[in-house]
Design an enzyme around this catalytic site. Structure first.
Site, PDB file in Angstrom:
ATOM      1  N   GLY A 152       0.832  -1.208   0.000  1.00  0.00           N
ATOM      2  CA  GLY A 152       0.000   0.000   0.000  1.00  0.00           C
ATOM      3  C   GLY A 152       0.858   1.246   0.000  1.00  0.00           C
ATOM      4  N   GLY A 193      -0.146   4.339   0.068  1.00  0.00           N
ATOM      5  CA  GLY A 193      -0.979   5.475   0.451  1.00  0.00           C
ATOM      6  C   GLY A 193      -0.209   6.327   1.444  1.00  0.00           C
ATOM      7  N   ILE A 239       0.157   6.184   4.846  1.00  0.00           N
ATOM      8  CA  ILE A 239       1.018   5.515   5.833  1.00  0.00           C
ATOM      9  C   ILE A 239       2.219   4.879   5.142  1.00  0.00           C
ATOM     10  N   VAL A 271      -0.757  -8.796  -4.981  1.00  0.00           N
ATOM     11  CA  VAL A 271      -0.090  -9.504  -3.885  1.00  0.00           C
ATOM     12  C   VAL A 271      -0.719 -10.889  -3.734  1.00  0.00           C
ATOM     13  N   SER A 325      -0.192  -1.425   4.935  1.00  0.00           N
ATOM     14  CA  SER A 325      -0.872  -0.115   5.076  1.00  0.00           C
ATOM     15  C   SER A 325      -1.834   0.018   3.907  1.00  0.00           C
ATOM     16  N   ARG A 358      -7.880   1.627   6.500  1.00  0.00           N
ATOM     17  CA  ARG A 358      -8.320   1.358   7.865  1.00  0.00           C
ATOM     18  C   ARG A 358      -9.815   1.055   7.886  1.00  0.00           C
ATOM     19  N   ASP A 392     -13.354   8.763  12.458  1.00  0.00           N
ATOM     20  CA  ASP A 392     -13.042   7.614  11.595  1.00  0.00           C
ATOM     21  C   ASP A 392     -14.134   6.555  11.575  1.00  0.00           C
ATOM     22  N   HIS A 394       8.819  38.562   2.461  1.00  0.00           N
ATOM     23  CA  HIS A 394       9.960  38.155   1.640  1.00  0.00           C
ATOM     24  C   HIS A 394      11.197  38.048   2.510  1.00  0.00           C
TER      25      HIS A 394
HETATM   26  P1  FAD Z   1      -9.263   7.499  17.151  1.00  0.00           P
HETATM   27  O1  FAD Z   1      -8.161   8.462  17.171  1.00  0.00           O
HETATM   28  O2  FAD Z   1      -9.006   6.157  16.606  1.00  0.00           O
HETATM   29  O3  FAD Z   1      -9.747   7.370  18.667  1.00  0.00           O
HETATM   30  C1  FAD Z   1     -10.684   6.442  19.058  1.00  0.00           C
HETATM   31  C2  FAD Z   1     -10.507   6.185  20.547  1.00  0.00           C
HETATM   32  O4  FAD Z   1     -11.642   5.496  21.025  1.00  0.00           O
HETATM   33  C3  FAD Z   1      -9.300   5.311  20.878  1.00  0.00           C
HETATM   34  O5  FAD Z   1      -8.583   5.866  21.957  1.00  0.00           O
HETATM   35  C4  FAD Z   1      -9.918   3.975  21.289  1.00  0.00           C
HETATM   36  O6  FAD Z   1      -9.148   3.280  22.242  1.00  0.00           O
HETATM   37  C5  FAD Z   1     -11.221   4.445  21.886  1.00  0.00           C
HETATM   38  N1  FAD Z   1     -12.286   3.446  21.885  1.00  0.00           N
HETATM   39  C6  FAD Z   1     -12.715   2.672  20.852  1.00  0.00           C
HETATM   40  N2  FAD Z   1     -13.765   1.933  21.232  1.00  0.00           N
HETATM   41  C7  FAD Z   1     -14.004   2.243  22.530  1.00  0.00           C
HETATM   42  C8  FAD Z   1     -14.972   1.810  23.470  1.00  0.00           C
HETATM   43  N3  FAD Z   1     -15.932   0.945  23.150  1.00  0.00           N
HETATM   44  N4  FAD Z   1     -14.914   2.329  24.729  1.00  0.00           N
HETATM   45  C9  FAD Z   1     -13.948   3.223  25.073  1.00  0.00           C
HETATM   46  N5  FAD Z   1     -13.025   3.672  24.205  1.00  0.00           N
HETATM   47  C10 FAD Z   1     -13.066   3.181  22.960  1.00  0.00           C
HETATM   48  N6  FAD Z   1      -4.600  12.096  10.494  1.00  0.00           N
HETATM   49  C11 FAD Z   1      -4.250  13.379  10.273  1.00  0.00           C
HETATM   50  O7  FAD Z   1      -5.127  14.225  10.169  1.00  0.00           O
HETATM   51  N7  FAD Z   1      -2.938  13.748  10.181  1.00  0.00           N
HETATM   52  C12 FAD Z   1      -1.940  12.849  10.289  1.00  0.00           C
HETATM   53  O8  FAD Z   1      -0.769  13.216  10.198  1.00  0.00           O
HETATM   54  C13 FAD Z   1      -2.265  11.502  10.512  1.00  0.00           C
HETATM   55  N8  FAD Z   1      -1.301  10.579  10.629  1.00  0.00           N
HETATM   56  C14 FAD Z   1      -1.636   9.281  10.862  1.00  0.00           C
HETATM   57  C15 FAD Z   1      -0.623   8.345  10.936  1.00  0.00           C
HETATM   58  C16 FAD Z   1      -0.925   7.018  11.146  1.00  0.00           C
HETATM   59  C17 FAD Z   1       0.174   6.007  11.234  1.00  0.00           C
HETATM   60  C18 FAD Z   1      -2.289   6.627  11.315  1.00  0.00           C
HETATM   61  C19 FAD Z   1      -2.648   5.209  11.588  1.00  0.00           C
HETATM   62  C20 FAD Z   1      -3.304   7.555  11.232  1.00  0.00           C
HETATM   63  C21 FAD Z   1      -2.989   8.895  10.997  1.00  0.00           C
HETATM   64  N9  FAD Z   1      -3.982   9.864  10.867  1.00  0.00           N
HETATM   65  C22 FAD Z   1      -3.636  11.154  10.615  1.00  0.00           C
HETATM   66  C23 FAD Z   1      -5.399   9.525  10.998  1.00  0.00           C
HETATM   67  C24 FAD Z   1      -5.902   9.897  12.412  1.00  0.00           C
HETATM   68  O9  FAD Z   1      -5.124   9.212  13.364  1.00  0.00           O
HETATM   69  C25 FAD Z   1      -7.355   9.532  12.558  1.00  0.00           C
HETATM   70  O10 FAD Z   1      -8.107  10.098  11.515  1.00  0.00           O
HETATM   71  C26 FAD Z   1      -7.899  10.039  13.883  1.00  0.00           C
HETATM   72  O11 FAD Z   1      -7.188   9.499  14.962  1.00  0.00           O
HETATM   73  C27 FAD Z   1      -9.383   9.699  14.039  1.00  0.00           C
HETATM   74  O12 FAD Z   1      -9.834  10.186  15.244  1.00  0.00           O
HETATM   75  P2  FAD Z   1     -11.059   9.508  16.004  1.00  0.00           P
HETATM   76  O13 FAD Z   1     -11.259  10.323  17.236  1.00  0.00           O
HETATM   77  O14 FAD Z   1     -12.183   9.313  15.085  1.00  0.00           O
HETATM   78  O15 FAD Z   1     -10.549   8.040  16.396  1.00  0.00           O
HETATM   79  P1  NAI Z   2      -4.585   4.748   2.235  1.00  0.00           P
HETATM   80  O1  NAI Z   2      -6.006   4.605   1.882  1.00  0.00           O
HETATM   81  O2  NAI Z   2      -3.982   6.097   2.297  1.00  0.00           O
HETATM   82  O3  NAI Z   2      -3.692   3.900   1.228  1.00  0.00           O
HETATM   83  C1  NAI Z   2      -3.874   2.523   1.061  1.00  0.00           C
HETATM   84  C2  NAI Z   2      -3.200   2.110  -0.224  1.00  0.00           C
HETATM   85  O4  NAI Z   2      -3.157   0.697  -0.260  1.00  0.00           O
HETATM   86  C3  NAI Z   2      -3.949   2.575  -1.464  1.00  0.00           C
HETATM   87  O5  NAI Z   2      -3.056   3.183  -2.367  1.00  0.00           O
HETATM   88  C4  NAI Z   2      -4.539   1.292  -2.017  1.00  0.00           C
HETATM   89  O6  NAI Z   2      -4.671   1.296  -3.418  1.00  0.00           O
HETATM   90  C5  NAI Z   2      -3.525   0.268  -1.559  1.00  0.00           C
HETATM   91  N1  NAI Z   2      -4.040  -1.093  -1.429  1.00  0.00           N
HETATM   92  C6  NAI Z   2      -5.211  -1.484  -0.881  1.00  0.00           C
HETATM   93  N2  NAI Z   2      -5.319  -2.833  -0.915  1.00  0.00           N
HETATM   94  C7  NAI Z   2      -4.178  -3.293  -1.483  1.00  0.00           C
HETATM   95  C8  NAI Z   2      -3.686  -4.597  -1.781  1.00  0.00           C
HETATM   96  N3  NAI Z   2      -4.384  -5.689  -1.478  1.00  0.00           N
HETATM   97  N4  NAI Z   2      -2.481  -4.700  -2.386  1.00  0.00           N
HETATM   98  C9  NAI Z   2      -1.745  -3.593  -2.692  1.00  0.00           C
HETATM   99  N5  NAI Z   2      -2.166  -2.345  -2.436  1.00  0.00           N
HETATM  100  C10 NAI Z   2      -3.368  -2.191  -1.827  1.00  0.00           C
HETATM  101  O7  NAI Z   2      -4.443   3.972   3.638  1.00  0.00           O
HETATM  102  P2  NAI Z   2      -3.279   3.942   4.700  1.00  0.00           P
HETATM  103  O8  NAI Z   2      -1.986   4.401   4.132  1.00  0.00           O
HETATM  104  O9  NAI Z   2      -3.372   2.614   5.346  1.00  0.00           O
HETATM  105  O10 NAI Z   2      -3.735   5.031   5.734  1.00  0.00           O
HETATM  106  C11 NAI Z   2      -5.025   4.963   6.306  1.00  0.00           C
HETATM  107  C12 NAI Z   2      -5.573   6.315   6.524  1.00  0.00           C
HETATM  108  O11 NAI Z   2      -4.959   6.928   7.655  1.00  0.00           O
HETATM  109  C13 NAI Z   2      -5.317   7.308   5.392  1.00  0.00           C
HETATM  110  O12 NAI Z   2      -6.215   7.160   4.344  1.00  0.00           O
HETATM  111  C14 NAI Z   2      -5.520   8.604   6.093  1.00  0.00           C
HETATM  112  O13 NAI Z   2      -6.883   8.857   6.177  1.00  0.00           O
HETATM  113  C15 NAI Z   2      -4.953   8.323   7.477  1.00  0.00           C
HETATM  114  N6  NAI Z   2      -3.587   8.835   7.545  1.00  0.00           N
HETATM  115  C16 NAI Z   2      -3.385  10.173   7.383  1.00  0.00           C
HETATM  116  C17 NAI Z   2      -2.119  10.694   7.426  1.00  0.00           C
HETATM  117  C18 NAI Z   2      -1.933  12.134   7.192  1.00  0.00           C
HETATM  118  O14 NAI Z   2      -2.909  12.853   7.196  1.00  0.00           O
HETATM  119  N7  NAI Z   2      -0.720  12.600   6.972  1.00  0.00           N
HETATM  120  C19 NAI Z   2      -0.946   9.855   7.688  1.00  0.00           C
HETATM  121  C20 NAI Z   2      -1.271   8.454   7.792  1.00  0.00           C
HETATM  122  C21 NAI Z   2      -2.546   7.992   7.755  1.00  0.00           C
END
Ligand code: FAD
Ligand code: NAI
Length: 475
Positions: A190, A192, A194, A247, A279, A282, A322, A454
């Site tokens: 993936g 994308g 991540i 894959v 990755s 999600r 999310d 600037h």
């Molecule tokens: P979450 O952050 O997932 O929070 C949900 C919370 O609810 C968790 O603490 C969980 O434990 C809790 N929970 C779940 N079920 C229950 C339950 N039944 N009872 C009690 N607690 C519960 N987004 C960006 O905008 N910028 C970025 O740079 C960015 N980088 C990322 C990098 C990575 C590696 C990943 C994986 C994601 C990234 N994201 C980024 C996406 C971002 O993390 C999510 O969009 C965001 O966290 C969503 O917020 P949320 O509050 O909906 O859920």
């Molecule tokens: P993503 O949706 O960004 O990318 C997933 C990639 O995997 C896509 O390009 C897709 O075509 C590919 N893919 C899917 N199935 C596949 C398969 N079977 N074989 C090969 N390729 C495949 O998802 P990612 O990177 O897992 O991140 C999840 C989400 O977390 C993002 O969409 C974003 O919403 C959030 N995120 C945001 C960040 C930021 O804002 N900087 C940083 C990291 C995550």
């Protein structure tokens, strides 16, 4: 009798804790339940974003960028740095500390706003006249009741069927952020957000990185011109990205992982790697929430069904972030959280989906807001485009990073900005100006007429706006 609250928020990520704070600001009695545990078993609110997402990934991107600069860019400034070493354990410990500061900050904010925090899992019990009963299973178990419930339970990494995450060899974002050493060979599935961010971290630290992407196009959601420019930069860095692969079997052995795949030419390849990060997107998380107890409707992908106002099918129950439709971004979750709290208070909470910015924190960074050129074409919109390269920006030259460009897309008739796309240094910060402009329905000419400091990278934004009218001053 169970404790009674006006608003109970389930989930303490950016959607949940921000909703809780806003609801408390509006005068409600608020509870926030979050189950995330730190290494010692204590509360660690902040969700995916704080614990295994936005914050830790940016901490590692920063550390690895320093390392990359020391190795490859210091010399051009006349600084000799030989024998530069990376202490991975220290880098991870720093990242953990950054995460902890954020966890502690959120606990402080909840307390400051008089939000009652419950550490444990919240699940629906039943709906009564007093509201919705939630069982909180933490160290102890208790039932609380909320007139309004805001679900913000976030998402989990999607696994490939037949290849569960073991977080040793086959890693989700969680394991990818706490590797104990730099893998010699790292494979990712993936390309994308991540895939690119995590691939960049470990490549900069010396891993031989291959990213396998199923789609034939690179970053399909990004403006084509910008994606092409970014790909060129990643190729130059040695980040190997294979597009259009299929894959097949993944063998998780004692010494590492073998990914069998078919490349775009139809050749069968076995890729050996020490570690594999998957990755591929999600999935919404409702594990343990017991939505059936109140008849809460989920869609076929497990996301909670909501309307444009984040209302679910159950009166008084809302869902944000999310776990519902829309981009999985922390700031989108936050905006929805605020809007729902305001709607509960009878106000007109508002989220403008057209002006949600996206940023990919690679080097170069990629950032955009609004529609891409390919979307405008598909929508049949007549538009004008203007681009300006960082190559012609004085500050970028002084920084030593002239990769990329700023691109404006404006309506051909009204000049209203329809999209702004960037690839280059610090565009994660530059994109805010475009978001503000679009929120206020500005024209490209508005930006072109505003004084920009600037020398600054933001002058590239002004120049790209001037380019829409074919009158750049520095190119
Ligand atoms: P979450 O952050 O997932 O929070 C949900 C919370 O609810 C968790 O603490 C969980 O434990 C809790 N929970 C779940 N079920 C229950 C339950 N039944 N009872 C009690 N607690 C519960 N987004 C960006 O905008 N910028 C970025 O740079 C960015 N980088 C990322 C990098 C990575 C590696 C990943 C994986 C994601 C990234 N994201 C980024 C996406 C971002 O993390 C999510 O969009 C965001 O966290 C969503 O917020 P949320 O509050 O909906 O859920
Ligand atoms: P993503 O949706 O960004 O990318 C997933 C990639 O995997 C896509 O390009 C897709 O075509 C590919 N893919 C899917 N199935 C596949 C398969 N079977 N074989 C090969 N390729 C495949 O998802 P990612 O990177 O897992 O991140 C999840 C989400 O977390 C993002 O969409 C974003 O919403 C959030 N995120 C945001 C960040 C930021 O804002 N900087 C940083 C990291 C995550």
């Amino acid at each position: 009798m169970s404790k009674q609250f006006d608003v109970v928020v389930i989930g303490g990520g950016p959607g949940g804790y921000i909703a809780a704070i806003r609801a408390a600001q509006l005068g409600f009695q608020v509870a926030c339940i979050d189950e995330w545990k730190n290494a010692a078993g204590g509360p660690a609110p902040g969700g995916t974003c704080t614990n295994v997402g936005c914050i830790p990934s940016k901490a590692l991107l920063q550390s690895s960028e320093h390392f990359d600069h020391a190795n490859h860019h210091f010399a051009e400034h006349g600084i000799s740095a030989t024998g530069v070493k990376m202490d991975v354990a220290k880098m991870i410990a720093r990242k953990d500390n950054v995460v902890k500061q954020n966890n502690d900050g959120i606990l402080y904010l909840l307390k400051k706003n008089k939000v009652t925090f419950f550490h444990g899992r919240g699940s629906f019990v039943k709906t009564t006249e007093a509201g919705h009963e939630i069982n909180v299973a933490g160290k102890a178990e208790e039932v609380i009741t909320g007139k309004h419930i805001i679900i913000a339970t976030g998402s989990n990494a999607r696994a490939l069927p037949g290849t569960p995450f073991d977080e040793v060899n086959v890693l989700s974002n969680d394991g990818a952020l706490r590797l104990g050493a730099v893998p010699k060979k790292l494979a990712l599935i993936g390309s994308g957000v991540i895939g690119l961010e995590m691939g960049s971290v470990w490549r900069r630290l010396g891993a031989d990185v291959t990213i396998l992407e199923g789609l034939p196009t690179f970053l399909g959601a990004v403006d084509e011109q910008i994606a092409k420019e970014a790909k060129k930069a990643f190729d130059k860095q040695g980040l190997k990205i294979e597009l259009g692969v299929k894959v097949g079997e993944i063998v998780n052995g004692k010494k590492g992982v073998t990914v069998n795949y078919t490349n775009a030419k139809g050749e069968a390849i076995a890729l050996d790697a020490d570690k594999l990060i998957i990755s591929i997107g999600r999935v919404a998380n409702t594990i343990g929430l017991n939505p059936e107890a109140i008849g809460l409707q989920l869609d076929e992908r497990g996301a909670i069904v909501v309307d444009g106002d984040c209302k679910t099918n159950v009166p008084g129950v809302w869902a944000v972030g999310d776990v519902v439709r829309g981009p999985m971004l922390a700031h989108k979750a936050e905006e929805e959280g605020v809007a729902v709290a305001e709607r509960i208070a009878g106000q007109h909470g508002h989220v403008n989906f057209n002006t949600i910015p996206w940023v990919i924190y690679t080097s170069p960074e990629i950032a955009w807001v609004g529609r891409t050129e390919q979307q405008l074409k598909a929508d049949g919109v007549a538009y004008k485009a203007g681009t300006f390269p960082f190559l012609a920006n004085g500050r970028a030259r002084a920084l030593g990073d002239t990769t990329g460009m700023v691109k404006f897309l404006a309506d051909a008739t009204t000049d209203e900005i329809l999209g702004v796309h960037m690839v280059g240094p610090q565009v994660s910060e530059l994109i805010s100006e475009a978001v503000v402009a679009m929120e206020f329905k500005a024209s490209a000419e508005d930006i072109a007429r505003i004084c920009h400091a600037h020398p600054s990278l933001s002058e590239a934004t002004k120049e790209a706006a001037l380019a829409v009218d074919k009158r750049t001053l520095n190119f």
